[in-house]
Design a protein around this motif. Structure first.
Motif, PDB file in Angstrom:
ATOM      1  N   THR A 176      33.302  34.838  29.047  1.00 48.54           N
ATOM      2  CA  THR A 176      31.959  34.315  28.061  1.00 48.54           C
ATOM      3  C   THR A 176      32.778  32.930  27.450  1.00 48.54           C
ATOM      4  O   THR A 176      33.850  32.860  27.085  1.00 48.54           O
ATOM      5  N   ASP A 177      31.698  32.315  26.943  1.00 48.25           N
ATOM      6  CA  ASP A 177      31.932  31.001  26.386  1.00 48.25           C
ATOM      7  C   ASP A 177      32.920  30.264  26.662  1.00 48.25           C
ATOM      8  O   ASP A 177      34.009  29.823  25.950  1.00 48.25           O
ATOM      9  N   ASP A 234      23.098  35.188  35.276  1.00 49.57           N
ATOM     10  CA  ASP A 234      23.513  35.477  34.201  1.00 49.57           C
ATOM     11  C   ASP A 234      22.457  36.373  33.715  1.00 49.57           C
ATOM     12  O   ASP A 234      21.525  35.701  32.869  1.00 49.57           O
ATOM     13  N   CYS A 273      27.690  35.603  35.121  1.00 57.51           N
ATOM     14  CA  CYS A 273      27.948  36.261  34.067  1.00 57.51           C
ATOM     15  C   CYS A 273      29.348  36.426  33.490  1.00 57.51           C
ATOM     16  O   CYS A 273      30.405  36.043  34.243  1.00 57.51           O
ATOM     17  N   GLY A 274      29.477  36.564  32.141  1.00 58.60           N
ATOM     18  CA  GLY A 274      30.949  36.183  31.820  1.00 58.60           C
ATOM     19  C   GLY A 274      31.930  37.650  31.832  1.00 58.60           C
ATOM     20  O   GLY A 274      32.982  37.596  31.214  1.00 58.60           O
ATOM     21  N   ARG A 325      24.838  35.551  20.073  1.00 57.06           N
ATOM     22  CA  ARG A 325      24.004  36.054  21.653  1.00 57.06           C
ATOM     23  C   ARG A 325      22.830  36.721  21.201  1.00 57.06           C
ATOM     24  O   ARG A 325      21.857  36.431  22.221  1.00 57.06           O
TER      25      ARG A 325
END
Ligand code: ATP
Length: 423
Positions: A121-122, A149, A229-230, A291
């Motif tokens: 993520t990020d 995602d 997706c992370g 988020r």
């Protein structure tokens, strides 16, 4: 920096290959104007003299290959010029993809590149996708954007996966215009909530995208950019492998995580090129709360527009006029399953839902399916409504809908995701 009455005005002179990064304080507004030179925001050209407006919470980077003068008005949380960016690496990636497209231009038996962006993520996965798509479309290509995602749901709302052919660069303020995206209902904000269903939908989406490429040569030559997706550990990793195989990807760009890079090199056939690239120092880490807010905002935008320019409808729907389903039945131990069925099959089973108070504030997808219940899961959806009231006595739901009544279809899929409509 100069102070003009109550408004803060900041001017920034950027050398070539510099980037101005700024964040907008929540509930504030910041405008951007290019005074001279050339600049772009995530791959979309900024028009000189045009005033762009960004709402609270926006995190923006204005990059220049040639040098430029920029002006910001309004309260920024942070605003600084960065000299170190990975933009040249991303531009080279684009050039590499373009080489593959050029080969496909002259050879009917070839297709354009299918590239997947992965990472925790990020790290800026969505931003790199946007950049690559914008550069492609600015060269006259028509790439397909696939968003796997489910947490953010860039192409529609969270809890879905989808694809869309990109026809023009993203709008600097509003992103890609959502013309006819192809969307499948998943119903959760976490990919791990129903892995079986997620993989099934990824396979289906991959098939549909392959068909589109068969039917449209321009899309086929331009190729596909896949956002993911992370969640990159354990089962999340297996899901990435599944997606890579389903889409038959040629290239995987791993942002920021060497371990993931090594694992993918180890586990995928040599025909899949895996490259490691740094994340941009500008990508800001988002808290859990941020988020949640981003997710809510995405849904609000779906109904009300990014600047509140849409007027959604609220109307009643009789229980008897619709059929509501959810996907996945409570798991039974194998010993209790009918002969030949596995407990896993329960996860992709369509279950009828009797309307009750539990539906309150839930999002519901409107399936394109017209009859028969068997293929609803693998049929795309045409839009979303939100349940604002359940009247058991009168057997009526009050729903928020982007379109006036009646609902375009009557087969509905219940999402686990809720939205509090505060308007
Ligand atoms: P997720 O884990 O949610 O999938 P992600 O890896 O896709 O996130 P992005 O959504 O691309 O990350 O980026 C996170 C945020 O950082 C976004 O708000 C984006 O606008 C911002 N951002 C990306 N690159 C930069 C940059 N160079 N400078 C400033 N902000 C940036």
């Amino acid at each position: 920096q100069r102070q003009k009455e109550s408004e803060v005005v900041q001017e920034f002179k950027l050398e070539q290959d510099n980037e101005l990064r700024f964040e907008v304080e929540s509930k504030e507004k910041v405008t951007l104007e290019l005074k001279s030179g050339l600049a772009e925001v995530f791959g979309t050209e900024v028009v000189k003299g045009k005033v762009y407006s960004f709402g609270g919470g926006s995190k923006i980077a204005v990059f220049t290959w040639q040098g430029c003068l920029l002006e910001l008005r309004g309260k920024t949380e942070a605003a600084y010029v960065a000299r170190e960016t990975p933009m040249i690496i991303y531009l080279n990636t684009h050039a590499g993809l373009e080489q593959i497209r050029k080969k496909a231009d002259t050879d009917e038996s070839k297709r354009g590149p299918i590239a997947m962006i992965v990472g925790p993520t990020d790290v800026g996965k969505s931003t790199v996708c946007k950049l690559l798509l914008n550069y492609a479309v600015r060269m006259g290509r028509r790439p397909i954007y696939v968003d796997l995602d489910v947490g953010q749901g860039q192409l529609s709302i969270p809890g879905t996966v989808g694809a869309m052919a990109i026809e023009r660069p993203a709008d600097v303020e509003e992103g890609f215009s959502q013309v006819c995206p192809l969307i499948y209902h998943y119903g959760y904000k976490e990919p791990g909530s129903n892995v079986m269903l997620y993989n099934l939908l990824v396979t289906k989406l991959a098939q549909t995208v392959a068909e589109r490429m068969e039917a449209n040569r321009q899309n086929a030559v331009s190729g596909v950019i896949i956002n993911t997706c992370g969640w990159v550990k354990g089962q999340g990793y297996q899901m990435l492998i599944h997606a890579a195989k389903a889409f038959e990807v040629d290239l995987i760009i791993v942002l920021d995580q060497e371990r993931l890079y090594n694992e993918l090199v180890r586990d995928l056939p040599e025909t899949v090129k895996v490259v490691f690239q740094p994340k941009s120092g500008g990508v800001v880490e988002r808290s859990r709360q941020a988020r949640i807010e981003a997710r809510d905002q995405r849904i609000r935008e779906y109904f009300y527009g990014s600047a509140g320019q849409f007027y959604p409808h609220s109307f009643e729907v009789r229980f008897s006029d619709v059929k509501i389903f959810k996907i996945g039945a409570p798991a039974l131990p194998d010993s209790l399953m009918p002969l030949g069925m596995k407990a896993e099959d329960q996860l992709t089973k369509l279950v009828t839902v009797q309307p009750n108070q539990q539906l309150l504030h839930h999002l519901i997808s409107i399936s394109m399916a017209e009859s028969g219940e068997d293929d609803i899961i693998q049929t795309n959806v045409t839009g979303f409504i939100c349940v604002n009231n359940v009247d058991l006595e009168r057997q009526m739901l009050t729903v928020l809908s982007p379109q006036p009544r009646p609902l375009p279809r009557t087969r509905l899929l219940l999402s686990d995701i809720q939205y509090m409509d505060s308007h």
